[in-house]
Design a protein around this motif. Structure first.
Motif, PDB file in Angstrom:
ATOM      1  N   THR A  18       0.894  -1.278  -0.030  1.00  0.00           N
ATOM      2  CA  THR A  18      -0.141  -0.065   0.126  1.00  0.00           C
ATOM      3  C   THR A  18       0.734   1.264  -0.091  1.00  0.00           C
ATOM      4  O   THR A  18       0.584   2.138  -0.726  1.00  0.00           O
ATOM      5  CB  THR A  18      -0.704  -0.083   1.227  1.00  0.00           C
ATOM      6  OG1 THR A  18      -1.524  -1.257   1.150  1.00  0.00           O
ATOM      7  CG2 THR A  18      -1.643   1.009   1.041  1.00  0.00           C
ATOM      8  N   LEU A  52       1.709  -8.484  -9.365  1.00  0.00           N
ATOM      9  CA  LEU A  52       1.640  -7.082  -8.478  1.00  0.00           C
ATOM     10  C   LEU A  52       2.119  -6.189  -9.453  1.00  0.00           C
ATOM     11  O   LEU A  52       3.353  -5.608  -8.961  1.00  0.00           O
ATOM     12  CB  LEU A  52       1.932  -7.444  -7.285  1.00  0.00           C
ATOM     13  CG  LEU A  52       1.599  -8.328  -6.195  1.00  0.00           C
ATOM     14  CD1 LEU A  52       2.056  -8.409  -4.696  1.00  0.00           C
ATOM     15  CD2 LEU A  52      -0.314  -8.174  -5.890  1.00  0.00           C
ATOM     16  N   PRO A  53       1.468  -5.800 -10.394  1.00  0.00           N
ATOM     17  CA  PRO A  53       2.513  -4.624 -11.264  1.00  0.00           C
ATOM     18  C   PRO A  53       2.715  -3.385 -10.946  1.00  0.00           C
ATOM     19  O   PRO A  53       3.976  -2.877 -11.238  1.00  0.00           O
ATOM     20  CB  PRO A  53       1.442  -4.667 -12.657  1.00  0.00           C
ATOM     21  CG  PRO A  53       0.164  -5.193 -12.023  1.00  0.00           C
ATOM     22  CD  PRO A  53       0.440  -6.264 -11.303  1.00  0.00           C
ATOM     23  N   GLY A  54       1.809  -2.780 -10.125  1.00  0.00           N
ATOM     24  CA  GLY A  54       2.021  -1.489  -9.268  1.00  0.00           C
ATOM     25  C   GLY A  54       3.252  -1.846  -8.574  1.00  0.00           C
ATOM     26  O   GLY A  54       4.007  -0.828  -8.458  1.00  0.00           O
ATOM     27  N   LEU A  55       3.332  -2.826  -7.445  1.00  0.00           N
ATOM     28  CA  LEU A  55       4.395  -2.922  -6.850  1.00  0.00           C
ATOM     29  C   LEU A  55       5.671  -3.046  -7.525  1.00  0.00           C
ATOM     30  O   LEU A  55       6.668  -2.628  -7.170  1.00  0.00           O
ATOM     31  CB  LEU A  55       4.259  -4.233  -5.949  1.00  0.00           C
ATOM     32  CG  LEU A  55       5.298  -4.370  -4.862  1.00  0.00           C
ATOM     33  CD1 LEU A  55       5.493  -3.395  -3.838  1.00  0.00           C
ATOM     34  CD2 LEU A  55       5.071  -5.771  -4.163  1.00  0.00           C
ATOM     35  N   LEU A  70       6.753  -1.960 -10.574  1.00  0.00           N
ATOM     36  CA  LEU A  70       6.905  -0.421 -10.864  1.00  0.00           C
ATOM     37  C   LEU A  70       7.637   0.127  -9.896  1.00  0.00           C
ATOM     38  O   LEU A  70       8.666   0.633 -10.220  1.00  0.00           O
ATOM     39  CB  LEU A  70       5.597   0.101 -11.590  1.00  0.00           C
ATOM     40  CG  LEU A  70       6.006   1.555 -12.010  1.00  0.00           C
ATOM     41  CD1 LEU A  70       7.164   1.695 -12.922  1.00  0.00           C
ATOM     42  CD2 LEU A  70       4.659   1.965 -12.597  1.00  0.00           C
ATOM     43  N   VAL A  71       6.889   0.343  -8.679  1.00  0.00           N
ATOM     44  CA  VAL A  71       7.737   1.335  -7.619  1.00  0.00           C
ATOM     45  C   VAL A  71       8.757   0.581  -7.308  1.00  0.00           C
ATOM     46  O   VAL A  71       9.735   1.394  -6.883  1.00  0.00           O
ATOM     47  CB  VAL A  71       6.654   1.462  -6.653  1.00  0.00           C
ATOM     48  CG1 VAL A  71       6.995   2.165  -5.451  1.00  0.00           C
ATOM     49  CG2 VAL A  71       5.380   1.966  -7.088  1.00  0.00           C
ATOM     50  N   ALA A  83       4.652   6.689  -4.474  1.00  0.00           N
ATOM     51  CA  ALA A  83       4.663   7.302  -5.937  1.00  0.00           C
ATOM     52  C   ALA A  83       3.562   8.322  -6.287  1.00  0.00           C
ATOM     53  O   ALA A  83       3.860   9.316  -6.956  1.00  0.00           O
ATOM     54  CB  ALA A  83       4.349   5.922  -7.088  1.00  0.00           C
ATOM     55  N   GLY A  84       2.075   8.125  -5.648  1.00  0.00           N
ATOM     56  CA  GLY A  84       1.132   9.034  -5.763  1.00  0.00           C
ATOM     57  C   GLY A  84       1.452  10.179  -5.552  1.00  0.00           C
ATOM     58  O   GLY A  84       1.377  11.440  -5.847  1.00  0.00           O
ATOM     59  N   GLY A 129       2.442   2.146  -3.521  1.00  0.00           N
ATOM     60  CA  GLY A 129       1.825   3.112  -4.407  1.00  0.00           C
ATOM     61  C   GLY A 129       1.591   4.468  -3.908  1.00  0.00           C
ATOM     62  O   GLY A 129       1.362   5.376  -4.847  1.00  0.00           O
ATOM     63  N   THR A 130       1.077   4.564  -2.562  1.00  0.00           N
ATOM     64  CA  THR A 130       1.030   6.041  -2.015  1.00  0.00           C
ATOM     65  C   THR A 130       2.121   6.649  -2.136  1.00  0.00           C
ATOM     66  O   THR A 130       2.018   8.128  -2.604  1.00  0.00           O
ATOM     67  CB  THR A 130       0.569   5.770  -0.707  1.00  0.00           C
ATOM     68  OG1 THR A 130      -0.552   4.829  -0.511  1.00  0.00           O
ATOM     69  CG2 THR A 130       0.497   7.130   0.029  1.00  0.00           C
TER      70      THR A 130
END
Length: 302
Positions: A185, A263-266, A268-269, A191-192, A188-189
């Motif tokens: 969590t 978990l593509p978002g993870l 990437l980060v 990066a945002g 992603g946060t």
């Protein structure tokens, strides 16, 4: 029925007195418990020694002098050495002791330590934390706990000295799995948060004014409240090291692979933070993600 602990009869051991461990141990000592401590660099333990803690020359010596032994170190190999090594905690524990690892590490390692401790009559708890240096200093950590219920109930007063949100998640390893959810969590946060600051800057917004709006709405989160202001101040000092966050994300990705999860978002980060580390910023705080994104966009907040 859980055993009762109290400052008069229970001796505390602590291994790892870094950015967070120093404060976590301090809060327990402030309750009146005596503490025996060990850290690879003794100078980092000096504030606790000055406050009355006793020094030990190894984790096993800490365990031999203690009834409840805590640890918070860096990486899974450190945890393995601290618990299972030749001078590890399990070489010094006595039957009836409780060991509590608060490092973020592999769930499988937490289960391995539990299985090694059990035949010795030693209860093993995995209890990773979230909240960074501020949460540790102010005793506001979130503590995610795995282990047997009686042992968890016994040490709950000590957890309550360090944190405000303490939840028993299940058996051995459950605390570590929960921490992986936390780190996924946060990845992603972060990066945002950084991308929002870059966007706001390029759009000509006053960033503090922008934050006052979005931090009170659906985007509200710990990272906006605590790390965005540090970024605006160009303060990249570590509350939590980039290199440790990379370790955590790597563990989560490995565990996801075992469960056949994508978990593509993870992922990437994780790659973005590897870029931060490649730029020489591995010992900065996780908010240093901004440095890599600034470089990619040829933009620097001012």
């Amino acid at each position: 029925m859980a055993t009762t602990i109290d400052p008069k009869s229970t001796k505390i051991g602590w291994v790892g007195t870094g950015v967070m461990g120093r404060w976590m141990c301090q809060h327990i000592m402030d309750l009146g418990y005596s503490a025996t401590i060990y850290n690879r660099t003794q100078a980092k333990a000096q504030p606790l020694l000055d406050d009355g803690a006793s020094w030990a020359d190894s984790p096993s010596e800490v365990a031999a002098a203690s009834d409840v032994i805590f640890s918070i170190v860096g990486f899974p190999p450190d945890v393995r050495e601290v618990y299972l090594g030749d001078n590890g905690i399990l070489k010094g524990t006595k039957s009836g002791s409780i060991i509590v690892d608060m490092t973020t590490t592999e769930p499988s390692l937490a289960q391995e330590i539990y299985e090694a401790a059990n035949p010795q009559g030693v209860s093993s708890i995995d209890a990773p934390v979230s909240g960074g240096d501020v949460g540790a200093r102010e005793a506001r950590l979130s503590i995610m706990v795995g282990g047997d219920g009686d042992a968890v109930e016994t040490v709950m007063p000590l957890f309550e000295a360090m944190g405000k949100n303490i939840v028993h998640q299940g058996g051995a390893g459950a605390g570590q799995h929960t921490k992986m959810c936390n780190q996924i969590t946060i990845a992603g946060t972060m990066a945002g948060v950084c991308e929002a600051l870059l966007y706001g800057y390029k759009a000509g917004l006053d960033l503090e004014t922008m934050l006052s709006s979005i931090s009170g709405g659906a985007a509200a989160c710990w990272s906006l409240d605590n790390l965005a202001p540090r970024i605006l101040q160009r303060n990249f000092d570590p509350g939590f090291f980039v290199e440790h966050f990379i370790k955590d994300m790597g563990i989560a990705l490995d565990e996801a692979k075992k469960m056949n999860l994508s978990l593509p978002g993870l992922a990437l980060v994780h790659q973005l933070y590897l870029a931060v580390q490649a730029q020489g910023h591995g010992r900065l705080g996780t908010q240093a993600l901004m440095l890599a994104l600034e470089q990619m966009s040829s933009t620097e907040l001012s």
